[in-house]
Scaffold this active site. Structure first.
Site: not given
Ligand SMILES: N[C@H]1[C@H](O)[C@@H](Sc2ccccc2)[C@@H]2OC[C@H]1O2
Length: 312
Positions: A32, A202
Site C-alpha cells: 500500500d 496509491d
Molecule cells: N491506501 C488505501 C488502503 O490500502 C485501504 S486499507 C484496505 C481496506 C480493506 C481492504 C484492503 C485494504 C483503504 O482504502 C483506501 C486507502 O485506505
C-alpha cells in the site's frame, strides 16, 4: 541487491496481494503506497476475527510498550502491538523490520480472507507506531538496493509485479516521465495536468478518484451512465463500451483503456465505474484503475523523491 515479487489481483482487481515472509512464515499482504505500517493478522486476535487468515505467532522480539492504531480512508482500521522480525519480499531482506501484530481489525479485513495485512510503502513520517515511529520495509532496505527505488506494474485481471532496486524496461513502452513528489503529507503526492488539486499514487486504493468536473466530463460520453446515489457513484450498462481516459503527468501522458474503467457489476447488468469523484477526500487518488495502465517508479535515487510514469 534487487528483487521482484508477484502482485496477484483479488476479484475485480479490488486489491493486489504479494507474498511476504515474516519470521519464516508466508503472509499475503496488500502493498500500500498510501500508508506506512506493516501489519499482520496475529494469534492475539480472537479466533473468530482471524478465521481463514494466516496469523503471526509473534516469533520476533517484542518492542515492549509499543502500540499502533491505523485508520484508512475507506473507514477500515486495525490496531495492536509491535515486534521486530526478519521480513523478506521478492528476495530482498530486512533483518530487523517492525512487524505490527494486530490485536483487533475492522470487519472488512476479517471478511477478506485472501488478505493477511498490509505492507505500507508511503513515507515513514506517517507510520502510526507509538511512542516511536517505525520505518517502512522500503526505508529499511533502500540503502541495500542497487538503486533506491521500487516500481509497480499492476495489471488488468492478471498478476503483475513490484520490482525493488531496478527498472525493468520490458514492462513499459516509451519513456518514463518523472515528476517531483511533495512529501509533506507522507504520501507519494504529485500534480497531474488538467486534474485540479494534488494527487497521490496509491496502490492500496482500488479506483481512480478525480474532481467532479473531470468525472462528469468523462461519463458525458457514456450513454447509459448516471450518478446513482444508492451505489455512491457513477454506474452504467455493463455492455456499453467505455472511452479511454488520458492524462498528462509532467512531460508524458498515460492512457487508461476504457475496458479498465468498467470496475465491476453492482446489480444485474449494471456496472460501477472505475473513475469516481475525489470531491470531499482532500486530494485525488490515482489508485489501481490508473496504476494498472502504467509502470510507476517510486524513486528515492535523487536528493528529493520523485515519481516516474510510463505506459504499461
Ligand atoms: N491506501 C488505501 C488502503 O490500502 C485501504 S486499507 C484496505 C481496506 C480493506 C481492504 C484492503 C485494504 C483503504 O482504502 C483506501 C486507502 O485506505
Amino acid at each position: 541487491s534487487t528483487g521482484s515479487v508477484s502482485a496477484s489481483p483479488e476479484s475485480y482487481d479490488e486489491s493486489y496481494l504479494i507474498p511476504v515472509s515474516i519470521g519464516g512464515t508466508t503472509f499475503h499482504l496488500d502493498l500500500d503506497t498510501g500508508s506506512s505500517d506493516l501489519w499482520v493478522f496475529s494469534t492475539q486476535q480472537p479466533a473468530s476475527q482471524r478465521s481463514g487468515h494466516t496469523a503471526y505467532k509473534q516469533t520476533g522480539t517484542k518492542k515492549s510498550g509499543y502500540t499502533w492504531n491505523i485508520s484508512y480512508g475507506d473507514g477500515s482500521g486495525a490496531k495492536g502491538d509491535v515486534y521486530v522480525d526478519k521480513v523478506v519480499v521478492g528476495g530482498v531482506t530486512a533483518t530487523s523490520q517492525a512487524v505490527e501484530a494486530a490485536t483487533s481489525v475492522s470487519s472488512s479485513f476479517t471478511s477478506d480472507t485472501d488478505n493477511d495485512g498490509l505492507i505500507g510503502a508511503a513515507f515513514s513520517s506517517i507510520n502510526t507506531v507509538s511512542p516511536q515511529q517505525q520505518l517502512t520495509f522500503f526505508d529499511n532496505v533502500k540503502n541495500s538496493l542497487s538503486q533506491k527505488l521500487f516500481a509497480a506494474r499492476l495489471r488488468y485481471h492478471t498478476a503483475g509485479t513490484y520490482d525493488y532496486g531496478y527498472i525493468d524496461s520490458s514492462k513499459y513502452s516509451g519513456s518514463i516521465h518523472y515528476v517531483p513528489v511533495n512529501t509533506a503529507n507522507g504520501f507519494w503526492e504529485f500534480t497531474a495536468s488538467g486534474v485540479s488539486g494534488s494527487s497521490i499514487a496509491d496502490t492500496g486504493t482500488t479506483l481512480l478518484y478525480i474532481p467532479d468536473s473531470n468525472v462528469d466530463a468523462y461519463y458525458a460520453n457514456v450513454d447509459s451512465a448516471s450518478y446513482d446515489s444508492s451505489q455512491g457513484g457513477y454506474t452504467f450498462d455493463c455492455d456499453e463500451s467505455l472511452p479511454d481516459w488520458t492524462v498528462t503527468i509532467g512531460s508524458g501522458s498515460i492512457t487508461v483503456p476504457g475496458e479498465y474503467i468498467n470496475f465491476a457489476p453492482v446489480s444485474g447488468n449494471t456496472c460501477f465505474g472505475g473513475i469516481q469523484s475525489s470531491d470531499g477526500i482532500g486530494f485525488n487518488i490515482f489508485g489501481d484503475i490508473f496504476l494498472k495502465a502504467t509502470y510507476t517508479v517510486f524513486d528515492q535515487t535523487q536528493s528529493s523523491p520523485r515519481l516516474g510514469f510510463a505506459q504499461g
